[in-house]
Design an enzyme around this catalytic site. Structure first.
Site, PDB file in Angstrom:
ATOM      1  N   ASP A 209      42.183  30.408  45.079  1.00  0.00           N
ATOM      2  CA  ASP A 209      43.092  30.065  43.986  1.00  0.00           C
ATOM      3  C   ASP A 209      42.917  28.597  43.593  1.00  0.00           C
ATOM      4  O   ASP A 209      42.813  27.731  44.453  1.00  0.00           O
ATOM      5  CB  ASP A 209      44.546  30.308  44.416  1.00  0.00           C
TER       6      ASP A 209
ATOM      7  N   HIS B 288      37.776  35.088  45.528  1.00  0.00           N
ATOM      8  CA  HIS B 288      38.149  33.833  44.873  1.00  0.00           C
ATOM      9  C   HIS B 288      38.911  32.932  45.814  1.00  0.00           C
ATOM     10  O   HIS B 288      39.326  33.345  46.895  1.00  0.00           O
ATOM     11  CB  HIS B 288      39.035  34.123  43.657  1.00  0.00           C
TER      12      HIS B 288
ATOM     13  N   ARG C 203      48.870  49.946  44.401  1.00  0.00           N
ATOM     14  CA  ARG C 203      49.272  48.863  45.305  1.00  0.00           C
ATOM     15  C   ARG C 203      49.923  47.759  44.479  1.00  0.00           C
ATOM     16  O   ARG C 203      49.577  47.574  43.295  1.00  0.00           O
ATOM     17  CB  ARG C 203      48.032  48.343  46.033  1.00  0.00           C
TER      18      ARG C 203
HETATM   19  C1  LIG Z   1      45.661  29.422  37.536  1.00  0.00           C
HETATM   20  C2  LIG Z   1      45.447  30.695  37.818  1.00  0.00           C
HETATM   21  C3  LIG Z   1      44.261  31.455  37.410  1.00  0.00           C
HETATM   22  C4  LIG Z   1      44.433  32.777  38.143  1.00  0.00           C
HETATM   23  C5  LIG Z   1      45.941  32.904  38.143  1.00  0.00           C
HETATM   24  C6  LIG Z   1      46.384  31.551  38.596  1.00  0.00           C
HETATM   25  C7  LIG Z   1      46.066  31.404  40.095  1.00  0.00           C
HETATM   26  C8  LIG Z   1      44.964  32.356  40.589  1.00  0.00           C
HETATM   27  C9  LIG Z   1      43.851  32.646  39.557  1.00  0.00           C
HETATM   28  C10 LIG Z   1      43.083  33.975  39.814  1.00  0.00           C
HETATM   29  C11 LIG Z   1      44.005  35.056  40.379  1.00  0.00           C
HETATM   30  C12 LIG Z   1      41.914  33.845  40.786  1.00  0.00           C
HETATM   31  C13 LIG Z   1      41.040  35.130  40.737  1.00  0.00           C
HETATM   32  C14 LIG Z   1      40.522  35.409  39.355  1.00  0.00           C
HETATM   33  C15 LIG Z   1      41.625  35.524  38.300  1.00  0.00           C
HETATM   34  C16 LIG Z   1      40.966  35.582  36.931  1.00  0.00           C
HETATM   35  C17 LIG Z   1      42.350  36.882  38.469  1.00  0.00           C
HETATM   36  O1  LIG Z   1      41.735  37.835  38.989  1.00  0.00           O
HETATM   37  O2  LIG Z   1      43.492  37.064  38.062  1.00  0.00           O
HETATM   38  C18 LIG Z   1      42.546  34.259  38.406  1.00  0.00           C
HETATM   39  C19 LIG Z   1      43.783  34.046  37.582  1.00  0.00           C
HETATM   40  C20 LIG Z   1      43.577  33.988  36.090  1.00  0.00           C
HETATM   41  O3  LIG Z   1      42.702  33.245  35.577  1.00  0.00           O
HETATM   42  O4  LIG Z   1      44.339  34.650  35.388  1.00  0.00           O
HETATM   43  O1  LIG Z   2      46.960  41.256  45.520  1.00  0.00           O
HETATM   44  C1  LIG Z   2      46.599  40.533  46.433  1.00  0.00           C
HETATM   45  O2  LIG Z   2      46.753  40.830  47.623  1.00  0.00           O
HETATM   46  C2  LIG Z   2      45.919  39.217  46.120  1.00  0.00           C
HETATM   47  C3  LIG Z   2      46.214  38.713  44.735  1.00  0.00           C
HETATM   48  C4  LIG Z   2      45.639  37.367  44.464  1.00  0.00           C
HETATM   49  O3  LIG Z   2      44.783  36.893  45.160  1.00  0.00           O
HETATM   50  C5  LIG Z   2      46.119  36.570  43.337  1.00  0.00           C
HETATM   51  O4  LIG Z   2      46.932  37.065  42.519  1.00  0.00           O
HETATM   52  O5  LIG Z   2      45.679  35.395  43.243  1.00  0.00           O
HETATM   53 FE   LIG Z   3      44.600  34.671  44.760  1.00  0.00          FE
END
Ligand SMILES: C=C1C[C@]23C[C@H]1CC[C@H]2[C@]1(C)CCC[C@@](C)(C(=O)O)[C@H]1[C@@H]3C(=O)O
Ligand SMILES: O=C(O)CCC(=O)C(=O)O
Ligand SMILES: [Fe+2]
Length: 367
Positions: free
Chosen positions: A209, A207, A297
């Site tokens: 952010d 992804h 982790r």
């Molecule tokens: C606005 C946001 C959506 C997420 C949390 C914050 C910033 C990063 C996004 C995220 C981490 C990007 C990867 C996918 C996601 C669904 C996750 O794995 O947590 C995303 C977050 C979210 O929608 O909760």
């Molecule tokens: O855990 C990590 O190293 C990455 C986490 C991450 O990309 C996020 O929380 O948006």
């Molecule tokens: Fe991230």
């Protein structure tokens, strides 16, 4: 529930990513030469991938380890207690297990605790209050630790914004202050349990952010990968460093003059072109977190966000110089709403968001 990810997401990282290391000491002390050097290094990082690490960042290392200790205290709680603060539909805040309440496939092998941070006129400690009101007295110390941690992250984030502006030769430093200083940041604790099948699962899928600036600390286990030079590469943990990366509302939305310049550096003609297609999935800005068979982790992610209701658009001077605007103006509140309700923030988020924005007359704002 489906934790198995498609094969193309799971290609191993066999190399170490040489994330540029920026020493902030001189800059933080106001040394001009050191500032120039740091700005140069950041500019180079931004012109290739937008990932860099900062050291001598002024954040007390004991604050970081305290944050990890407090986060451990939370994730070790019985599931019932964690679920008592679960993230509700439409809200960003609280505990989530694998985002299983929102998605049904490509589930991330992680638990998260997210809470808001913003400064306010009454100097109310928002994080301390969040922990008090959700988890009660037992988590008072956790609330205080995270309040301090978030204050340090916000301060560092604004400093990084300043140096980014310098590195891009932008003199309108007030513009980003106007957009970001009063924003509501997102603090997220990521807990990745050990996983029996790490070769088919992912902790956080590939992804970019959607936020503006992410300041990430990972523990010593390792598992953060970035997609650079057309391959996955792993970022070796450094306890004294924060990994910083710039997100969609900084890079792709051309929201401030700095942003516009970043994109100009990255892709020629990007102000008109803005190449974010499906076929660019896994291009240079993507990153992910892999999981480990034996070890759990943890990481601490602080997401600096624009102010909810400020319209994100290219500044007029860039517009008149570089051509017509191809995307509608929008606010962070709308993009956030989209990521939470309509599409997971991993693949072509912005392309899909723009389509959604054009087809809906949304005026809703997330709390
Ligand atoms: C606005 C946001 C959506 C997420 C949390 C914050 C910033 C990063 C996004 C995220 C981490 C990007 C990867 C996918 C996601 C669904 C996750 O794995 O947590 C995303 C977050 C979210 O929608 O909760
Ligand atoms: O855990 C990590 O190293 C990455 C986490 C991450 O990309 C996020 O929380 O948006
Ligand atoms: Fe991230």
């Amino acid at each position: 529930m489906n934790f198995v990810w498609p094969k193309e997401y799971l290609v191993n990282a066999n190399e170490e990513f040489q994330a540029p290391l920026i020493d902030l000491d001189g800059f933080l002390k106001g040394n001009k030469e050191a500032t120039k050097n740091a700005a140069k290094l950041i500019s180079k990082a931004c012109s290739t991938h937008g990932f860099f690490q900062v050291i001598n960042h002024g954040v007390d290392l004991s604050l970081i380890s305290e944050a990890y200790d407090q986060m451990d205290g939370f994730f070790k709680l019985p599931i019932d207690k964690k679920l008592s603060v679960r993230k509700m539909k439409g809200s960003m805040w609280g505990y989530s297990g694998a985002h299983a309440d929102r998605f049904s496939s490509k589930l991330p092998w992680k638990e998260t605790l997210s809470f808001p941070f913003h400064d306010n006129d009454t100097f109310e400690p928002v994080v301390t209050n969040y922990f008090d009101s959700t988890l009660g007295d037992d988590f008072q110390q956790a609330g205080e630790a995270f309040q301090k941690y978030c204050e340090a992250m916000k301060k560092l984030g604004m400093k990084v914004m300043e140096i980014l502006a310098i590195s891009l030769g932008v003199d309108k430093s007030d513009y980003y202050k106007y957009l970001f200083e009063d924003g509501c940041s997102i603090m997220r604790c990521n807990y990745y349990p050990s996983c029996q099948e790490p070769s088919v699962a992912l902790g956080t899928g590939p992804h970019c952010d959607p936020t503006t600036l992410t300041i990430l600390h990972q523990d010593q286990v390792g598992g953060l990968d970035v997609f650079a030079d057309h391959k996955w590469q792993t970022v070796r943990p450094r306890s004294d460093a924060f990994v910083v990366n710039i997100g969609d509302t900084f890079t792709d939305r051309v929201a401030a003059s700095i942003q516009a310049k970043v994109r100009c550096v990255w892709k020629l003609g990007i102000i008109n072109g803005f190449e974010y297609h499906f076929d660019r999935l896994f291009d240079d800005l993507f990153y992910r977190a892999v999981v480990n068979r034996y070890k759990e982790r943890r990481s601490l992610a602080f997401f600096l966000c624009p102010k909810d209701d400020k319209v994100l658009r290219p500044p007029q001077d860039i517009m008149s110089r570089d051509g017509t605007k191809q995307y509608p103006d929008f606010t962070w509140s709308q993009l956030l709403q989209f990521t939470q309700n309509y599409y997971r923030a991993d693949e072509a988020t912005l392309q899909n968001f723009i389509k959604w924005l054009k087809s809906s007359k949304t005026t809703n704002h997330l709390p």
